[in-house]
Enzyme design. Structure first.
Site, mmCIF file in Angstrom:
data_model
loop_
_atom_site.group_PDB
_atom_site.id
_atom_site.type_symbol
_atom_site.label_atom_id
_atom_site.label_comp_id
_atom_site.label_asym_id
_atom_site.label_seq_id
_atom_site.Cartn_x
_atom_site.Cartn_y
_atom_site.Cartn_z
ATOM 1 N N HIS A 130 43.017 43.934 40.499
ATOM 2 C CA HIS A 130 42.187 43.245 39.468
ATOM 3 C C HIS A 130 41.073 44.388 38.970
ATOM 4 C CE1 HIS A 130 39.494 41.453 42.683
ATOM 5 N NE2 HIS A 130 39.063 42.641 42.446
ATOM 6 N N ASP A 158 30.549 40.939 37.165
ATOM 7 C CA ASP A 158 31.082 39.503 37.380
ATOM 8 C C ASP A 158 30.298 38.610 38.231
ATOM 9 O OD1 ASP A 158 31.818 41.338 39.362
ATOM 10 O OD2 ASP A 158 33.789 41.046 39.036
HETATM 11 C C1 F6R Z 1 33.236 43.613 42.069
HETATM 12 C C2 F6R Z 1 34.665 43.751 40.827
HETATM 13 C C3 F6R Z 1 35.780 43.924 41.855
HETATM 14 C C4 F6R Z 1 35.513 45.120 42.787
HETATM 15 C C5 F6R Z 1 36.930 45.161 43.530
HETATM 16 C C6 F6R Z 1 36.905 46.042 44.568
HETATM 17 O O1 F6R Z 1 32.139 43.657 41.069
HETATM 18 O O2 F6R Z 1 34.313 43.661 39.855
HETATM 19 O O3 F6R Z 1 36.762 43.992 41.004
HETATM 20 O O4 F6R Z 1 35.322 46.119 42.398
HETATM 21 O O5 F6R Z 1 37.483 43.838 43.999
HETATM 22 O O6 F6R Z 1 36.079 45.662 45.542
HETATM 23 P P1 F6R Z 1 35.568 46.555 46.837
HETATM 24 O O7 F6R Z 1 35.019 47.651 46.563
HETATM 25 O O8 F6R Z 1 35.099 45.669 47.785
HETATM 26 O O9 F6R Z 1 36.949 47.094 47.648
#
Ligand code: F6R
Length: 266
Positions: free
Chosen positions: A156, A83
């Protein structure tokens, strides 16, 4: 690989629980290394789907260390990121392009033209075409050998946010421009200096191309992930919690967790 404290299978899904986040991150890096070696030996190249955020930073640090130790080359690797905010310039320090440069790309021998990210500068009228093109490039590269994922507190995956769609509609979601969910915006506030500063839209790989990967590695660490992890693995498949849709690809999915993230499972 670090020895998981627990290794269980739930409805065909492999779940590995590690004593701490560092061990989970190291195990994820070693899984990526072995996937690269196997794919390069088999087909001459490896195609990786990569994630950003706080969780994979440890993974990238381990991959960089493996590269510096001469145990891993990215010469035959192609990457596609999940993303990118929209709109955003690639040099903006908050862009995922610059995140990838900081944490991985600038430290390894990955050719610049092998690293693909959705482009936050594409004019809006060409966004749909750009997103469809991204899915076609992945397919033309032979599909993803491994998709690395994190999970949002709202469940998500990528920026496929909770919605009221049917399961069939959610499973078919392509790569596209989306509005970020309030929980996602509040979690991004720390990087943007306030929730009002968070760019409210993003480009994301769709649920369908994520699920098409030959293997999916979900890494979740920390107590703030326990609830969404438990619901994704133990609840029904629902578009209201996009990570639950991984149940439809159970045999290809591995969850790597630390104890706090697994707290709701046992
Ligand atoms: C990032 C992405 C998001 C993150 C998710 C968890 O490229 O696609 O889905 O993987 O928001 O984020 P963190 O690791 O910061 O808790």
């Amino acid at each position: 690989m670090p020895i998981p404290a627990r290794s269980v299978e739930r409805a065909g899904v492999s779940i590995l629980v590690f004593g701490d986040a560092g061990s989970a991150g190291r195990a994820a890096a070693l899984r990526i290394q072995s996937t690269i070696h196997a794919a390069v030996a088999e087909r001459g190249r490896a195609v990786l789907g990569l994630a950003t955020g706080a969780t994979p930073q440890k993974v990238y640090a381990h991959l960089v260390a493996l590269h510096h130790d001469g145990e891993l080359s990215f010469r035959d690797v192609v990457t596609y990121n999940l993303d990118e905010f929209y709109p955003i310039g690639p040099l903006d320090p908050k862009s995922y392009r610059s995140y990838m440069h900081r944490h991985l790309f600038s430290h390894v021998d990955l050719a610049p033209n092998h690293a693909h990210l959705l482009d936050g500068t594409v004019p809006e009228r060409f966004v749909a075409e750009h997103c469809a093109g991204f899915d076609r490039w992945i397919a033309a590269d032979g599909g993803l050998d491994l998709q690395l994922l994190g999970i949002g507190r709202n469940g998500h995956i990528g920026f496929n946010e909770p919605s009221a769609l049917s399961v069939a509609e959610a499973l078919a979601l392509p790569t596209r421009l989306v509005e970020l969910h309030p929980v996602t915006r509040s979690d991004a506030a720390r990087d943007f200096g306030g929730v009002d500063q968070v760019i409210p839209r993003a480009l994301t790989l769709g649920v369908a191309p994520i699920l098409a990967a030959r293997s999916i590695l979900m890494l979740a660490t920390g107590p703030h992930k326990a609830d969404s992890v438990a619901r994704a693995l133990g609840g029904p498949m629902t578009a209201g919690l996009p990570a639950s849709l991984l149940q439809s690809a159970a045999a290809r999915v591995t969850w790597m967790l630390d104890e706090p993230a697994a707290a709701g499972l046992f």
